[in-house]
Design an enzyme around this catalytic site. Structure first.
Site, PDB file in Angstrom:
ATOM      1  N   CYS A  77       0.829  -1.208   0.000  1.00 25.85           N
ATOM      2  CA  CYS A  77       0.000   0.000   0.000  1.00 25.85           C
ATOM      3  C   CYS A  77       0.864   1.259   0.000  1.00 25.85           C
ATOM      4  O   CYS A  77       1.878   1.338   0.686  1.00 25.85           O
ATOM      5  CB  CYS A  77      -0.921  -0.010   1.212  1.00 25.85           C
ATOM      6  SG  CYS A  77      -2.051   1.389   1.235  1.00 25.85           S
ATOM      7  N   CYS A 129       0.315  -0.002  10.318  1.00 25.60           N
ATOM      8  CA  CYS A 129      -0.143  -1.005   9.344  1.00 25.60           C
ATOM      9  C   CYS A 129       0.987  -1.833   8.731  1.00 25.60           C
ATOM     10  O   CYS A 129       1.941  -1.295   8.161  1.00 25.60           O
ATOM     11  CB  CYS A 129      -0.936  -0.323   8.231  1.00 25.60           C
ATOM     12  SG  CYS A 129      -1.751  -1.521   7.149  1.00 25.60           S
ATOM     13  N   CYS A 170     -16.499  -9.381   5.479  1.00 28.22           N
ATOM     14  CA  CYS A 170     -15.868  -8.097   5.178  1.00 28.22           C
ATOM     15  C   CYS A 170     -14.588  -8.300   4.370  1.00 28.22           C
ATOM     16  O   CYS A 170     -13.673  -9.007   4.804  1.00 28.22           O
ATOM     17  CB  CYS A 170     -15.558  -7.357   6.473  1.00 28.22           C
ATOM     18  SG  CYS A 170     -14.743  -5.778   6.179  1.00 28.22           S
TER      19      CYS A 170
HETATM   20  N1  SAM Z   1      -6.839   0.409   3.283  1.00 30.20           N
HETATM   21  C1  SAM Z   1      -8.115   0.577   3.853  1.00 30.20           C
HETATM   22  C2  SAM Z   1      -8.158   1.670   4.893  1.00 30.20           C
HETATM   23  O1  SAM Z   1      -7.124   2.144   5.302  1.00 30.20           O
HETATM   24  O2  SAM Z   1      -9.274   2.042   5.288  1.00 30.20           O
HETATM   25  C3  SAM Z   1      -8.703  -0.706   4.443  1.00 30.20           C
HETATM   26  C4  SAM Z   1      -7.845  -1.670   5.216  1.00 30.20           C
HETATM   27  S1  SAM Z   1      -7.195  -1.053   6.756  1.00 30.20           S
HETATM   28  C5  SAM Z   1      -6.007  -2.312   7.107  1.00 30.20           C
HETATM   29  C6  SAM Z   1      -8.549  -1.238   7.880  1.00 30.20           C
HETATM   30  C7  SAM Z   1      -8.361  -0.877   9.331  1.00 30.20           C
HETATM   31  O3  SAM Z   1      -7.657  -1.909  10.007  1.00 30.20           O
HETATM   32  C8  SAM Z   1      -7.565   0.352   9.680  1.00 30.20           C
HETATM   33  O4  SAM Z   1      -8.293   1.536   9.525  1.00 30.20           O
HETATM   34  C9  SAM Z   1      -7.243   0.105  11.132  1.00 30.20           C
HETATM   35  O5  SAM Z   1      -8.270   0.611  11.960  1.00 30.20           O
HETATM   36  C10 SAM Z   1      -7.202  -1.416  11.246  1.00 30.20           C
HETATM   37  N2  SAM Z   1      -5.827  -1.887  11.485  1.00 30.20           N
HETATM   38  C11 SAM Z   1      -4.851  -1.991  10.571  1.00 30.20           C
HETATM   39  N3  SAM Z   1      -3.706  -2.431  11.128  1.00 30.20           N
HETATM   40  C12 SAM Z   1      -3.952  -2.591  12.441  1.00 30.20           C
HETATM   41  C13 SAM Z   1      -3.162  -3.004  13.553  1.00 30.20           C
HETATM   42  N4  SAM Z   1      -1.877  -3.298  13.408  1.00 30.20           N
HETATM   43  N5  SAM Z   1      -3.736  -3.082  14.766  1.00 30.20           N
HETATM   44  C14 SAM Z   1      -5.048  -2.761  14.905  1.00 30.20           C
HETATM   45  N6  SAM Z   1      -5.845  -2.363  13.894  1.00 30.20           N
HETATM   46  C15 SAM Z   1      -5.313  -2.269  12.679  1.00 30.20           C
HETATM   47  C1  DTB Z   2     -11.381  -2.946  11.534  1.00 33.34           C
HETATM   48  O1  DTB Z   2     -11.725  -1.972  12.218  1.00 33.34           O
HETATM   49  N1  DTB Z   2     -10.517  -3.865  11.932  1.00 33.34           N
HETATM   50  C2  DTB Z   2     -10.287  -4.843  10.878  1.00 33.34           C
HETATM   51  C3  DTB Z   2     -11.311  -4.413   9.787  1.00 33.34           C
HETATM   52  N2  DTB Z   2     -11.833  -3.188  10.320  1.00 33.34           N
HETATM   53  C4  DTB Z   2     -10.917  -4.303   8.392  1.00 33.34           C
HETATM   54  C5  DTB Z   2      -8.876  -4.959  10.467  1.00 33.34           C
HETATM   55  C6  DTB Z   2      -7.934  -5.297  11.617  1.00 33.34           C
HETATM   56  C7  DTB Z   2      -6.590  -5.450  11.044  1.00 33.34           C
HETATM   57  C8  DTB Z   2      -5.606  -5.956  12.044  1.00 33.34           C
HETATM   58  C9  DTB Z   2      -4.236  -6.027  11.503  1.00 33.34           C
HETATM   59  C10 DTB Z   2      -4.005  -6.983  10.382  1.00 33.34           C
HETATM   60  O2  DTB Z   2      -4.673  -8.038  10.266  1.00 33.34           O
HETATM   61  O3  DTB Z   2      -3.102  -6.705   9.588  1.00 33.34           O
HETATM   62 FE1  SF4 Z   3      -2.915   1.221   3.370  1.00 26.88          FE
HETATM   63 FE2  SF4 Z   3      -2.841   0.022   5.745  1.00 26.88          FE
HETATM   64 FE3  SF4 Z   3      -3.232   2.659   5.598  1.00 26.88          FE
HETATM   65 FE4  SF4 Z   3      -5.188   0.983   4.765  1.00 26.88          FE
HETATM   66  S1  SF4 Z   3      -4.413   1.171   6.838  1.00 26.88           S
HETATM   67  S2  SF4 Z   3      -4.437   2.825   3.731  1.00 26.88           S
HETATM   68  S3  SF4 Z   3      -3.922  -0.710   3.944  1.00 26.88           S
HETATM   69  S4  SF4 Z   3      -1.361   1.529   4.958  1.00 26.88           S
END
Ligand code: SAM
Ligand code: DTB
Ligand code: SF4
Length: 320
Positions: free
Chosen positions: A47, A54, A91
């Site tokens: 990404c 992330c 989802c």
């Molecule tokens: N790229 C899209 C976005 O940013 O909305 C969708 C995927 S993103 C991975 C979805 C959500 O996962 C993020 O907004 C965050 O709240 C959650 N998330 C991602 N990495 C995480 C982590 N290491 N621990 C907890 N929540 C996480």
């Molecule tokens: C949300 O609030 N939590 C989910 C879903 N929406 C998409 C994602 C959690 C991601 C946790 C870290 C990972 O799996 O990489």
């Molecule tokens: Fe990209 Fe992760 Fe940010 Fe979603 S949360 S925009 S997958 S870097």
């Protein structure tokens, strides 16, 4: 709601707070039902964004490989299994900044959504930034809810992400609302924010119109290689207070006890359910990170007399 009102609720004596949250929960929801939601990463890694939590950002060496968008047939297999396992919500997430109308990959996602929505589960997607026309296409294809988290308070957001703004997140949420999809929006705690930041995040959610249909509360899962890899775990009582305050502030929302359950005790999770959490991610994987397995969740449900929530969808295929 005013920040001062949220602060007053959040700082009530702990047992008064969770008792009040439990009463609000019982006024709006039936019994001890918890919604099971299965997640699938249909496009993993690589990404462009720099979200500091992330594992899928291309900017950090996290060990997550960039993969191609999954094909419809492959997604359908996973979705079918999720349904068989009792999930009523499915989802699909993509590691993208956003989607563009006319892009071949967006068209492929629309095709996948059309197929998955035939299975009778609530379909949710999280694909990053959207404008109204893309949101309308997703709605037409069968998406019930769009997940787009504000993640933290407006003040703390720039400490976590620099490649897009808090206002960009709100603009996507407005497109989702205008297109008539439900908004699934919450955040992450444990990213170095204060408890006040958490309440400021909740305050933003209480000002949505319509209110969010679900509010995922994630505890940071510290990902090796990201700037937040060394953050200490969230205090369980702070998490429970936030869940209870969310339940009281937005009684109609599903409050989802989201990422981070692998580090929570059974007792901690029980308190979170008592305080009003009524949804979880179900299955041994989140997007890239681990989640408790279905067997341990089923055992926990049995011990706490919780049952999976019945589906809430209009489709005639809705048979679960
Ligand atoms: N790229 C899209 C976005 O940013 O909305 C969708 C995927 S993103 C991975 C979805 C959500 O996962 C993020 O907004 C965050 O709240 C959650 N998330 C991602 N990495 C995480 C982590 N290491 N621990 C907890 N929540 C996480
Ligand atoms: C949300 O609030 N939590 C989910 C879903 N929406 C998409 C994602 C959690 C991601 C946790 C870290 C990972 O799996 O990489
Ligand atoms: Fe990209 Fe992760 Fe940010 Fe979603 S949360 S925009 S997958 S870097």
């Amino acid at each position: 709601m005013q920040l001062s009102e949220l602060q007053a609720i959040y700082s009530m004596p702990f047992f008064d707070l969770i008792s009040r949250a439990r009463s609000v929960y019982l006024e709006h929801w039936s019994g001890n039902e918890v919604q099971l939601c299965t997640l699938l990463s249909i496009k993993t890694g690589g990404c462009s964004e720099d979200c500091g939590y992330c594992a899928q950002s291309a900017r950090y060496s996290t060990g997550v490989k960039a993969e191609k968008l999954m094909g419809t047939a492959e997604v359908m297999e996973v979705a079918q299994r999720a349904k068989e396992n009792g999930s009523t919500r499915f989802c699909m997430g993509a590691a993208w900044k956003g989607v563009r109308e006319g892009d071949a990959r967006f068209n492929q996602v629309l095709e996948t959504i059309r197929e998955v929505s035939q299975l009778g589960m609530e379909v949710c997607v999280t694909l990053g930034h959207l404008s109204l026309s893309e949101a309308q296409k997703l709605k037409e294809a069968g998406v019930k809810a769009y997940n787009h988290n504000i993640d933290t308070s407006p003040d703390h957001y720039p400490n976590i992400v620099s490649t897009h703004t808090f206002e960009d997140r709100l603009s996507t949420i407005r497109s989702v609302q205008e297109a008539g999809m439900d908004v699934c929006c919450g955040g992450i705690i444990g990213m170095g924010e204060t408890e006040e930041d958490r309440l400021k995040m909740l305050q933003v959610l209480t000002q949505f119109d319509p209110l969010p249909e679900s509010v995922p509360i994630n505890c940071l899962m510290p990902m090796p290689g990201t700037p937040l890899s060394e953050q200490p775990p969230v205090d369980i009582f702070q998490l429970v207070r936030l869940i209870a305050t969310t339940r009281i502030a937005i009684p109609s929302a599903k409050v989802r006890l989201s990422a981070g359950r692998t580090r929570m005790s059974r007792e901690g999770q029980a308190l979170a359910f008592f305080a009003g959490a009524n949804s979880i991610f179900y299955g041994d994987k989140l997007l890239t990170a681990k989640n408790p397995g279905t067997n341990s969740d089923l055992a926990l449900f049995e011990e706490l007399d919780l049952v999976p929530q019945k589906p809430n969808c209009e489709s005639s295929a809705c048979s679960v």
